[in-house]
Every structure is written in structure tokens, then in C-alpha cells.
Design a protein around this motif. Structure first.
Motif, PDB file in Angstrom:
ATOM      1  N   THR A 332       7.772  42.699 -59.371  1.00  0.00           N
ATOM      2  CA  THR A 332       7.724  41.983 -60.602  1.00  0.00           C
ATOM      3  C   THR A 332       6.457  41.068 -60.738  1.00  0.00           C
ATOM      4  OG1 THR A 332       9.876  41.136 -60.090  1.00  0.00           O
ATOM      5  CG2 THR A 332       8.734  39.859 -61.527  1.00  0.00           C
ATOM      6  N   ALA A 333       5.647  40.693 -59.552  1.00  0.00           N
ATOM      7  CA  ALA A 333       4.337  40.257 -59.695  1.00  0.00           C
ATOM      8  C   ALA A 333       3.401  41.578 -60.076  1.00  0.00           C
ATOM      9  CB  ALA A 333       3.774  40.052 -58.239  1.00  0.00           C
ATOM     10  N   ALA A 334       3.580  42.679 -59.712  1.00  0.00           N
ATOM     11  CA  ALA A 334       2.777  43.768 -60.088  1.00  0.00           C
ATOM     12  C   ALA A 334       2.854  44.162 -61.701  1.00  0.00           C
ATOM     13  CB  ALA A 334       3.186  45.130 -59.135  1.00  0.00           C
ATOM     14  N   ALA A 335       4.079  43.949 -62.007  1.00  0.00           N
ATOM     15  CA  ALA A 335       4.376  44.313 -63.712  1.00  0.00           C
ATOM     16  C   ALA A 335       3.776  43.065 -64.315  1.00  0.00           C
ATOM     17  CB  ALA A 335       5.832  44.350 -63.842  1.00  0.00           C
ATOM     18  N   ILE A 336       3.912  41.967 -63.747  1.00  0.00           N
ATOM     19  CA  ILE A 336       2.956  40.820 -64.388  1.00  0.00           C
ATOM     20  C   ILE A 336       1.558  41.108 -64.462  1.00  0.00           C
ATOM     21  CG2 ILE A 336       2.941  38.464 -64.487  1.00  0.00           C
ATOM     22  CD1 ILE A 336       5.781  38.075 -63.472  1.00  0.00           C
ATOM     23  N   SER A 337       1.209  41.417 -63.300  1.00  0.00           N
ATOM     24  CA  SER A 337      -0.215  41.436 -63.347  1.00  0.00           C
ATOM     25  C   SER A 337      -0.620  42.582 -64.274  1.00  0.00           C
ATOM     26  CB  SER A 337      -0.636  42.120 -61.657  1.00  0.00           C
ATOM     27  OG  SER A 337      -2.133  42.157 -61.659  1.00  0.00           O
ATOM     28  N   ALA A 338      -0.205  43.588 -64.358  1.00  0.00           N
ATOM     29  CA  ALA A 338      -0.534  44.833 -65.369  1.00  0.00           C
ATOM     30  C   ALA A 338      -0.660  44.108 -66.878  1.00  0.00           C
ATOM     31  CB  ALA A 338       0.559  45.681 -65.261  1.00  0.00           C
ATOM     32  N   ARG A 339       0.485  43.370 -67.190  1.00  0.00           N
ATOM     33  CA  ARG A 339       0.679  42.883 -68.255  1.00  0.00           C
ATOM     34  C   ARG A 339      -0.425  41.843 -68.609  1.00  0.00           C
ATOM     35  NH1 ARG A 339       5.161  43.429 -71.362  1.00  0.00           N
ATOM     36  NH2 ARG A 339       6.713  43.826 -69.758  1.00  0.00           N
ATOM     37  N   ILE A 340      -0.697  40.858 -67.847  1.00  0.00           N
ATOM     38  CA  ILE A 340      -1.862  40.072 -67.916  1.00  0.00           C
ATOM     39  C   ILE A 340      -3.145  40.813 -68.192  1.00  0.00           C
ATOM     40  CG2 ILE A 340      -3.482  38.307 -66.940  1.00  0.00           C
ATOM     41  CD1 ILE A 340      -0.601  37.261 -65.561  1.00  0.00           C
ATOM     42  N   ALA A 341      -3.312  41.947 -67.291  1.00  0.00           N
ATOM     43  CA  ALA A 341      -4.568  42.716 -67.425  1.00  0.00           C
ATOM     44  C   ALA A 341      -4.791  43.463 -68.793  1.00  0.00           C
ATOM     45  CB  ALA A 341      -4.665  43.897 -66.378  1.00  0.00           C
ATOM     46  N   GLU A 361       9.943  33.741 -52.829  1.00  0.00           N
ATOM     47  CA  GLU A 361       9.464  35.018 -52.556  1.00  0.00           C
ATOM     48  C   GLU A 361       8.423  35.430 -53.776  1.00  0.00           C
ATOM     49  OE1 GLU A 361       9.209  37.371 -50.230  1.00  0.00           O
ATOM     50  OE2 GLU A 361      11.002  37.071 -49.079  1.00  0.00           O
ATOM     51  N   ILE A 362       9.061  35.035 -55.135  1.00  0.00           N
ATOM     52  CA  ILE A 362       8.141  35.483 -56.249  1.00  0.00           C
ATOM     53  C   ILE A 362       7.005  34.386 -56.536  1.00  0.00           C
ATOM     54  CG2 ILE A 362       9.525  33.875 -57.638  1.00  0.00           C
ATOM     55  CD1 ILE A 362       8.019  37.385 -58.867  1.00  0.00           C
ATOM     56  N   SER A 363       7.006  33.039 -55.728  1.00  0.00           N
ATOM     57  CA  SER A 363       5.973  32.466 -55.929  1.00  0.00           C
ATOM     58  C   SER A 363       4.818  32.966 -54.887  1.00  0.00           C
ATOM     59  CB  SER A 363       6.001  30.836 -55.447  1.00  0.00           C
ATOM     60  OG  SER A 363       7.048  30.431 -56.446  1.00  0.00           O
ATOM     61  N   ARG A 364       5.321  33.293 -53.679  1.00  0.00           N
ATOM     62  CA  ARG A 364       4.249  34.163 -52.851  1.00  0.00           C
ATOM     63  C   ARG A 364       3.635  35.183 -53.285  1.00  0.00           C
ATOM     64  NH1 ARG A 364       7.711  34.707 -48.611  1.00  0.00           N
ATOM     65  NH2 ARG A 364       7.372  32.756 -47.963  1.00  0.00           N
ATOM     66  N   ALA A 365       4.466  36.094 -53.975  1.00  0.00           N
ATOM     67  CA  ALA A 365       4.097  37.296 -54.665  1.00  0.00           C
ATOM     68  C   ALA A 365       2.743  37.284 -55.607  1.00  0.00           C
ATOM     69  CB  ALA A 365       5.182  38.337 -54.994  1.00  0.00           C
ATOM     70  N   LEU A 366       3.167  36.349 -56.529  1.00  0.00           N
ATOM     71  CA  LEU A 366       2.220  35.968 -57.472  1.00  0.00           C
ATOM     72  C   LEU A 366       1.057  35.360 -57.103  1.00  0.00           C
ATOM     73  CD1 LEU A 366       4.815  34.468 -60.010  1.00  0.00           C
ATOM     74  CD2 LEU A 366       3.406  36.612 -60.332  1.00  0.00           C
ATOM     75  N   ALA A 367       1.290  34.449 -56.011  1.00  0.00           N
ATOM     76  CA  ALA A 367      -0.212  34.174 -55.404  1.00  0.00           C
ATOM     77  C   ALA A 367      -1.009  35.005 -54.817  1.00  0.00           C
ATOM     78  CB  ALA A 367       0.227  32.824 -54.415  1.00  0.00           C
ATOM     79  N   ASP A 368      -0.236  35.988 -54.184  1.00  0.00           N
ATOM     80  CA  ASP A 368      -1.081  37.102 -53.410  1.00  0.00           C
ATOM     81  C   ASP A 368      -1.673  37.991 -54.307  1.00  0.00           C
ATOM     82  OD1 ASP A 368      -0.233  36.203 -50.925  1.00  0.00           O
ATOM     83  OD2 ASP A 368       1.626  37.756 -50.733  1.00  0.00           O
ATOM     84  N   ALA A 369      -1.060  38.121 -55.647  1.00  0.00           N
ATOM     85  CA  ALA A 369      -1.651  38.943 -56.798  1.00  0.00           C
ATOM     86  C   ALA A 369      -2.710  37.997 -57.393  1.00  0.00           C
ATOM     87  CB  ALA A 369      -0.503  39.418 -57.687  1.00  0.00           C
ATOM     88  N   GLY A 370      -3.035  36.849 -57.174  1.00  0.00           N
ATOM     89  CA  GLY A 370      -3.953  35.874 -57.797  1.00  0.00           C
ATOM     90  C   GLY A 370      -3.363  35.357 -59.005  1.00  0.00           C
ATOM     91  N   ILE A 371      -2.217  35.243 -59.333  1.00  0.00           N
ATOM     92  CA  ILE A 371      -1.540  35.032 -60.624  1.00  0.00           C
ATOM     93  C   ILE A 371      -1.078  33.597 -60.486  1.00  0.00           C
ATOM     94  CG2 ILE A 371       0.364  35.288 -62.107  1.00  0.00           C
ATOM     95  CD1 ILE A 371       0.181  38.290 -61.487  1.00  0.00           C
ATOM     96  N   ALA A 372      -1.666  32.667 -61.390  1.00  0.00           N
ATOM     97  CA  ALA A 372      -1.154  31.400 -61.183  1.00  0.00           C
ATOM     98  C   ALA A 372       0.276  30.899 -61.691  1.00  0.00           C
ATOM     99  CB  ALA A 372      -1.993  30.324 -61.865  1.00  0.00           C
ATOM    100  N   ALA A 373       1.209  30.267 -61.306  1.00  0.00           N
ATOM    101  CA  ALA A 373       2.507  30.168 -61.889  1.00  0.00           C
ATOM    102  C   ALA A 373       2.973  28.517 -61.599  1.00  0.00           C
ATOM    103  CB  ALA A 373       3.397  30.881 -60.813  1.00  0.00           C
ATOM    104  N   THR A 374       3.636  28.127 -62.543  1.00  0.00           N
ATOM    105  CA  THR A 374       4.312  26.857 -62.661  1.00  0.00           C
ATOM    106  C   THR A 374       5.883  26.907 -62.399  1.00  0.00           C
ATOM    107  OG1 THR A 374       2.480  26.004 -64.107  1.00  0.00           O
ATOM    108  CG2 THR A 374       4.514  24.600 -64.092  1.00  0.00           C
ATOM    109  N   VAL A 375       6.410  26.267 -61.327  1.00  0.00           N
ATOM    110  CA  VAL A 375       7.843  26.316 -61.331  1.00  0.00           C
ATOM    111  C   VAL A 375       8.368  25.122 -62.225  1.00  0.00           C
ATOM    112  CG1 VAL A 375       9.784  25.807 -59.789  1.00  0.00           C
ATOM    113  CG2 VAL A 375       7.709  27.017 -59.019  1.00  0.00           C
TER     114      VAL A 375
END
Length: 585
Positions: A332-341, A361-375
């Protein structure tokens, strides 16, 4: 101004807005413009002289929704309407009449029910963990909003709470009520009960309230509890000028006492009711609506949503299967990263899930991908330490004269606190703090020309008070419950598996149906793209029954896909299959 109140409405919306008298029920599907209808109907009533603003009460369920309603009414030139939650309206009436009736100040409100319950537990020799106390607190809330005594609660919920048998739960509830009375306090639900009791017992009070408020509108009527419905009937008396708005397919608080039957039976309860159905959806692509309609096909009160435009359907919603939850989060993080790119604004992307635990899990994956997220549902924006610090610094700077414009001054102050021109490369706390400060700068950039620093900080304080929070440039993570009423262009709905959605403890028909409605709420948050996913969870977890119902794929195909998904996890290429479009009815 009447033209303004009626401008831009479709035929069904216009019908609802111009029906100003008598009982009215507006069955408003997701994305059909119900808040617009409510506010324009009130504005049209004021415009035409049918309503006096001070005699209108518009009731909704959250302070944020009430604030939005007041803001929209102001934009339509209407001031003085009581747009409040049930609790705010009841508390205002208690505070107004209590000194006259009782000769002293009203009781204070319990600020922490769990803490008070812990004291009550100590008083009867119980040592309970916080989770058990929270469940007992939820039981107390359910008992009160469904208008049950403690003995009736015992009969309705004989199973107890955790390791507490029902008799000890009853003892704890009695100890809680005793301690609360000794401290001369009311809890949140007591406010409604006390207001209802006051109206029932004091003819002068009920006469004054009914004289004050002549016209009622209730939003999210599918979520009213028996206690709220009872209070509304006391406000109304034998009058008929009430408009209720709701959607039975979005009833997701039954566990807390909400009862959609009040919406579904409204026409039967109120003779001569005008029924208006809003089924033109202005939010979602037709392909997303096809999935939503299929999920709710044949359910009581379900509306059939149609896309507003004649455009060809956009991307067909997809289902992705993963071997385990970590793979699902990283995919999911990879798909979001591609969309933002590709240039998509992170604010237009959301990841939705059934329970808070899935956010880890999703918070960690997004952080590892350098994507800021708000819960969503986490700490409020204006309560964040960096935001409080920034507002104090800006407030201090507003005292001294400055030659710079608003934006330059705000930027300089925020830079002194750590704001840089570019965000930190990685996610995590530093990136979150940067996003929070950057949001303040954007508010300054969006302020009307000529706004001074003092006026700007006054506006920030007003926003904080009304919970009018800016949108951070982050991906949103949210439970399905918290996402209700919101929308995003791109939605990833994760955890579409048995035991997750529907959740494992949902076993009865009614509970499964509530889970179905939760899934529906999640699906209808999406405007342009919808991506559903599930994982085997490292064991024999099966895809959600809802996936089969909406025609996405056969269970056999889903299992086969999941079995091979592990091989694609490290390669970052999860298996995707498009959903099957629903045939027109």
C-alpha cells in the motif's frame, strides 16, 4: 438572497429545500449534498420569512459538524440559528433553567468517566485494568442512551464484562452512580436524561422551550438513540415542523445505541410526511458507486446511488491480495509513493481500516517510504506542542510593530522555531512537526489581503476553539468509523478479510450487517480511485465475504492469488484484479 439559497440545486435538492412546513424526511445517500440541502433549506426559510433564525434549532452529532453548519449558514447570510449537538443543546437548557428551578448552580460535568469508575471500583474492592473500565464505561453509556435501568441492563447483557460477571458489573455501576451523586456531577449521558426529566416535570420549562424553538432539523437521523429521540419529541410536543435527514446504509453506531428504525419508520410515525430521496452522488466515480450499490443491494432503506455526471467510468476498483499484514502495508505504501511521485497531493489520499491496531504497520511502512501521514482521531492539530508553541510566538510577535507583510512575518517566526524550506527526508516525528508548522504558513498565505498579524492570530485562536483544523499535506490514516462524513480522491481500504472486516466478534446477523455498513461507508469515501486489499495474515485467513458479494472475484481465485502473493512481496509487485462492474438495475 432567496435566489442564492436556491441556486445550484438539482431537482430533488430543490424539492427538499423548498418544502418548509410539515414533517419532512430527506433520505440522503453518501455524497448527495445533504449538508448543502440542510443549510440552504434553513436559509430559504429565513429568506422567505417562514422562519425566524432565533427560532430554528439544527441538531447534529459532532461539534465539528455543528461548526461547519454555522459557517455555511453565515456564508448564506444567516446568523442566529442554534446549530448544536444534542448534548450542547440540552446542556444550554439545563444551565439556563437550573438556577431558577433548584436555586443553585448546575452540577459539574464528569471530565473523565474511566477515572471516576476507577474510584468507584476501589470503593467496592475491585482492582480493574483500564481496558475493563473502558468497557464498563461503554456499557453505562449504552444503558443510558437506550433508557434502561441497571436491572434492565443486567437482563439485556447477562454475559458480564471481561472477567467480571454481570452482578459485579451492576455493583460497579451502582457505585459509580452513588459516587457521581455525592460529588454532584453529571456525566455526558446524564445531561440528556436530566434535560428530558426537566422538560417532563416542569410545564413552565417545556412551554418556554417550545416557544423559543419552532422549527427543527436533525442531521444524521439514522444515528439517533432512543434517548435522543425522546428528547426531540419533548422539544417538539404536538407540533409538526421537523425535518430529519439520514441514510440507513450509514448506520454504524448501533453498538452505542443508534437505532435506524427511527429514520426508517419516520413516515409511519408522522402522518403526512413529505419524503425526498437524494440519490445523485456528486463525489464518487460511477465505477466506485457500482461497487457500493452492489454491497448494499436489497438491504433495508438502501438508496441506489447514481453518478452526477455523464462521464465514462474511471479506473475500476481493484482488489490486491498479500501473504501477510506487513506485505499489505508495504504494498500500500509503495502504491501511495508512486501516486505522489506522479504529482498527486498527499492530502487527497487516505488509508482506511477497521481497527486502530491496523494503523501500526501502515504507519511504519509509510514512514520507511518517507511519506508523512496523519492519524485521524489522534491528537488534535491545535493541541500539538509545536503548534501551541508557534501560536504563542506569533501572538508575541503581533505586539511589536513590523514592516514586513503577514506571510513574511509568519515565515520568519516559524523559521526561528525550526521550519525549513524543504521537509525532512524521512517520515516520523520530525516530518510530522514540519508539516504542522507548514500548515500555519499556508493559512497565512491564504489569509485575505490586508490581514494583520494580530487578526491572523485571533483567527487561529478562533479556529482552535471551534476545532476548525487546517488540512495537513499528509496522507490520512483513519478507522472506518472516524472517516464517516469525509472524502478523499484516492482511498486504500486495507484488511478486507474475514475476522478483520467483518471483525471477528461480529457473529449475529445484525452485527454482520453493521460491518457491511462500515465497509459501505469506507467505499463511498472514495471519489476517483478505490483500492481494496487483504492478507492471509500468515495463516489461513480468508478474504471478506463482502468481496464476493460485490462481485470482485470468486473465493477460489482469491485464495489462489493469496497463496502466490508471498513470492511477489519482496519484488514489490502484488497481484491485483479489477472488480466486476455491477449491471444496471
Amino acid at each position: 438572497m432567496s435566489g442564492g439559497a436556491l441556486a445550484g440545486l438539482d431537482d430533488r435538492q430543490l424539492e427538499a429545500v423548498t418544502t418548509l412546513r410539515g414533517p419532512v424526511v430527506v433520505l440522503a445517500g453518501a455524497g448527495t449534498g445533504k449538508t448543502r440541502v440542510i443549510t440552504h433549506r434553513i436559509a430559504h426559510g429565513v429568506d422567505t420569512g417562514a422562519y425566524s433564525p432565533g427560532r430554528v434549532m439544527a441538531v447534529t452529532f459532532t461539534a465539528k459538524a455543528a461548526g461547519e453548519m454555522r459557517g455555511r449558514l453565515r456564508a448564506l447570510g444567516v446568523e442566529g440559528v442554534a446549530a448544536r449537538t444534542f448534548h450542547a443543546a440540552a446542556l444550554a437548557q439545563l444551565n439556563y433553567f437550573w438556577p431558577t428551578l433548584a436555586g443553585d448552580r448546575p452540577p459539574t460535568i464528569v471530565d473523565n468517566k474511566v477515572r471516576l469508575l476507577a474510584h468507584a471500583a476501589d470503593s467496592i474492592g475491585l482492582d480493574l485494568d483500564v481496558a475493563t473500565l473502558r468497557d464498563v464505561a461503554s456499557g453505562i453509556e449504552w444503558r443510558k442512551v437506550t433508557m434502561r435501568t441497571i436491572d434492565e441492563y443486567v437482563a439485556a447483557r447477562p454475559g458480564g464484562v471481561g472477567h467480571l460477571d454481570v452482578s459485579r458489573v451492576a455493583d460497579l455501576q451502582r457505585a459509580y452512580e452513588k459516587l457521581k451523586d455525592e460529588r454532584r456531577q453529571l456525566d455526558f449521558e446524564d445531561v440528556l436524561l436530566a434535560c428530558a426529566g426537566m422538560l417532563e416535570a416542569e410545564p413552565t420549562v417545556v412551554k418556554a422551550v417550545r416557544e423559543q424553538y419552532r422549527h427543527f432539523t436533525v442531521d444524521e437521523f439514522q444515528d439517533v438513540s432512543p434517548l435522543q429521540h425522546h428528547l426531540l419529541e419533548l422539544w417538539l410536543g404536538d407540533r409538526r415542523d421537523v425535518c430529519v435527514v439520514g441514510d440507513a446504509s450509514q448506520t454504524i453506531y448501533s453498538f452505542a445505541g443508534a437505532d435506524a428504525r427511527f429514520l426508517l419508520d419516520f413516515e409511519r410515525r408522522h402522518e403526512g410526511t413529505k419524503v425526498v430521496r437524494l440519490e445523485t452522488n456528486y463525489r464518487s466515480d460511477a465505477s466506485i458507486l457500482a461497487v457500493a450499490n452492489e454491497l448494499m443491494r436489497g438491504r433495508p432503506g438502501a438508496l441506489h446511488l447514481e453518478a452526477a455526471g455523464d462521464d465514462e467510468p474511471g479506473p475500476t476498483p481493484t482488489v490486491t491480495a498479500y501473504e501477510d499484514d506487513e506485505a499489505e502495508a508495504r504494498g500500500t505504501a509503495a502504491a501511495i509513493s508512486a501516486r505522489i511521485a506522479a504529482g498527486v497531493d498527499p492530502r487527497s489520499i487516505a488509508v482506511l481500516y477497521r481497527s486502530h491496531a491496523q494503523s501500526v504497520e501502515i504507519s511504519r511502512a509509510l514512514a520507511d517510504a518517507g511519506i508523512a501521514a496523519t492519524v485521524l482521531g489522534g491528537k488534535r492539530y491545535f493541541d500539538l506542542p509545536e503548534v501551541r508553541q508557534a501560536i504563542m510566538a506569533l501572538r508575541g510577535a503581533s505586539v511589536a510593530p513590523t514592516e514586513s507583510g503577514l506571510v513574511d512575518t509568519v515565515r520568519d517566526v516559524l523559521r526561528s522555531l525550526g521550519l525549513t524550506d524543504e521537509p525532512p527526508a524521512a517520515g516520523g516525528a520530525l516530518r510530522d512537526a514540519w508539516e504542522a508548522r507548514a500548515a500555519l504558513l499556508r493559512l497565512a498565505e491564504e489569509a485575505p489581503a490586508g490581514t494583520g498579524l494580530r487578526a491572523f492570530t485571533d483567527d487561529l485562536l478562533a479556529r482552535a476553539k471551534s476545532h476548525h483544523e487546517p488540512a495537513l499535506r499528509t496522507v490520512t490514516l483513519s478507522t472506518l468509523h472516524a472517516a464517516k462524513g469525509l472524502e478523499w480522491d484516492h482511498v486504500h481500504l486495507i484488511g478486507f478479510a474475514e475476522g478483520v472486516l467483518p471483525i471477528g466478534y461480529a457473529t449475529t446477523f445484525e452485527q454482520i450487517d453493521e460491518e457491511r455498513r462500515l465497509a459501505y461507508v469506507g467505499i463511498t469515501r472514495a471519489a476517483r480511485t478505490l483500492e481494496l486489499s487483504w492478507s492471509r495474515g500468515g495463516r489461513d485467513r480468508r478474504p471478506s465475504r463482502f468481496l464476493q458479494e460485490i462481485g470482485t472475484r470468486s473465493l477460489r481465485e482469491a485464495r489462489a492469488t493469496a497463496a502466490t502473493a508471498g513470492a511477489t512481496r519482496r519484488a514489490g509487485s502484488p497481484t491485483r484484479t479489477p472488480t466486476t462492474r455491477s449491471a444496471p438495475r
